[in-house]
Design an enzyme around this catalytic site. Structure first.
Site, PDB file in Angstrom:
ATOM      1  N   ASP A 146       0.857  -4.974 -12.156  1.00 13.85           N
ATOM      2  CA  ASP A 146      -0.614  -4.830 -11.260  1.00 13.85           C
ATOM      3  C   ASP A 146      -1.443  -4.313 -12.245  1.00 13.85           C
ATOM      4  OD1 ASP A 146       1.445  -5.773  -9.532  1.00 13.85           O
ATOM      5  OD2 ASP A 146       0.678  -4.352  -7.457  1.00 13.85           O
TER       6      ASP A 146
ATOM      7  N   LYS B 161      -5.217  -9.068  -5.965  1.00 11.48           N
ATOM      8  CA  LYS B 161      -5.046  -7.787  -5.094  1.00 11.48           C
ATOM      9  C   LYS B 161      -6.272  -7.201  -4.741  1.00 11.48           C
ATOM     10  CE  LYS B 161      -2.131  -3.483  -5.649  1.00 11.48           C
ATOM     11  NZ  LYS B 161      -1.119  -2.916  -6.421  1.00 11.48           N
TER      12      LYS B 161
ATOM     13  N   LYS C 292      -2.423  -9.942  -2.245  1.00 14.08           N
ATOM     14  CA  LYS C 292      -1.993  -8.830  -2.194  1.00 14.08           C
ATOM     15  C   LYS C 292      -2.766  -7.660  -1.338  1.00 14.08           C
ATOM     16  CE  LYS C 292       0.662  -4.952  -4.209  1.00 14.08           C
ATOM     17  NZ  LYS C 292       1.521  -4.321  -5.170  1.00 14.08           N
TER      18      LYS C 292
HETATM   19  O1  LIG Z   1      -0.651  -0.756  -4.560  1.00 11.22           O
HETATM   20  C1  LIG Z   1      -0.378  -0.231  -3.491  1.00 11.22           C
HETATM   21  C2  LIG Z   1      -1.412   0.880  -3.145  1.00 11.22           C
HETATM   22  O2  LIG Z   1      -1.409   1.971  -4.095  1.00 11.22           O
HETATM   23  C3  LIG Z   1      -0.567   1.743  -1.834  1.00 11.22           C
HETATM   24  O3  LIG Z   1      -1.639   2.361  -1.144  1.00 11.22           O
HETATM   25  P1  LIG Z   1      -0.947   3.248   0.048  1.00 11.22           P
HETATM   26  O4  LIG Z   1      -0.441   4.574  -0.477  1.00 11.22           O
HETATM   27  O5  LIG Z   1      -2.470   3.587   0.771  1.00 11.22           O
HETATM   28  O6  LIG Z   1      -0.094   2.395   0.931  1.00 11.22           O
END
Ligand SMILES: O=C[C@H](O)COP(=O)(O)O
Length: 318
Positions: free
Chosen positions: A155, A218, A254
């Site tokens: 990512d 994403k 995503k």
């Molecule tokens: O890529 C994923 C995110 O960093 C997750 O974010 P979150 O901790 O708000 O679910």
């Protein structure tokens, strides 16, 4: 994973012509949110589906080998066995789509999954996540290291400075280099939409990222002030649809950042179904990036199955 997106040459004329109609986007997002969530008897199935689309994530400064190990075990068994058995899903291989960790924790995740005899993919954020404010060579090296440590999905974050100032050619070139550094690993490109200023810029950045060969786009890192929202998702998935219509390549989507409730996960599934169709509702083309969503999904499944809400200690968390 779905077939890779090879990308195209950069079509600057197409990028410059883009204008997004903000009111139409907001209206469509409201409509999606008002759609009825699936009927009660289907809800457990939809929630399980959502669980299988999660990139189960930990991206914290205090991550250790042991919490990454727990995360991996939770990804392998995201919902309690007895609940799956009641749903007749205990032997269907229900797992999350991947685990997602910082580059320094990739070997921990790969080791934990291997020890558990699981082939679940390890995704790693890279390129100076979350801000992307490190030299290009450092960002490229980070990608190469994560891949050689065993990450099969990377990512990356875009260089927001280039997107905000309209330097699309430079942004395209950087993403192309990241794609090359990824080698066989699939590349998800994080746009950090909360920092791009306008829907038009989000559409342009989405299109440039896809032209440069991103396998997924994403929304966010989860660290910006504004992360995944439904209106911004409409803009991105329409760019995905337009790109598919003009090239025949399917790019994944995503949403990530701030997605915490089972109910939200159902809205996300509805949005994808309505905007891109059932083809996109698979781990190869859709992921929910989330660190704490699974807890609520499992809790709601528990409720569907037992008619009661679980106490905290009854559902082992990642
Ligand atoms: O890529 C994923 C995110 O960093 C997750 O974010 P979150 O901790 O708000 O679910």
């Amino acid at each position: 994973m779905s077939p890779r997106n090879p990308g195209t040459t950069l079509d600057l004329e197409r990028i410059s012509k883009v204008r997004v109609n903000t009111q139409a986007v907001l209206k469509r997002a409201q409509f999606i949110q008002r759609q009825k969530i699936p009927k009660k008897q289907w809800q457990a199935a939809w929630l399980l589906k959502a669980a299988t689309l999660i990139d189960l994530t930990t991206l914290a400064g205090d991550d250790t080998a042991s919490n990454v190990h727990r995360l991996c075990l939770k990804a392998i068994q995201p919902v309690r066995y007895d609940l799956l058995k009641k749903l007749d899903m205990h032997d269907k291989g229900v797992t999350t789509a991947a685990v997602c960790v910082y580059p320094s924790r990739v070997t921990d995740a790969v080791g934990a999954l291997k020890a558990a005899d699981s082939s679940l993919p390890v995704a790693s954020v890279a390129t100076g996540f979350p801000a992307g404010q490190t030299p290009l060579e450092t960002r490229l090296q980070e990608v190469r290291i994560a891949v050689s440590d065993g990450a099969t999905e990377i990512d990356i974050v875009i260089n927001r400075m280039l997107a905000i100032t309209g330097q699309w050619e430079a942004m395209y070139d950087e993403i192309r280099q990241f794609r090359e550094a990824c080698g066989p690993a699939h590349m998800k490109t994080i746009l950090a939409v909360g920092e791009l200023g306008s829907f038009t810029n989000v559409y342009r950045a989405s299109m440039v990222a896809m032209m440069a060969g991103s396998d997924f786009i994403k929304t966010s890192t989860g660290k910006e002030a504004v992360n995944a929202t439904y209106p911004v998702a409409i803009v991105m998935v329409r760019a995905i649809r337009d790109y598919f219509m003009s090239t025949g390549h399917k790019v994944g989507f995503k949403p990530a950042g701030g997605i915490r409730t089972a109910e939200e996960s159902l809205v996300w599934l509805t949005l994808i179904k309505e905007e891109l169709g059932d083809d996109w509702l698979c781990p190869g083309l859709f992921r929910l990036g989330a660190s704490s969503l699974l807890a609520d999904i499992e809790r709601q499944i528990y409720h569907q199955v037992t008619g009661q809400y679980a106490a905290y200690h009854e559902l082992p968390m990642a």
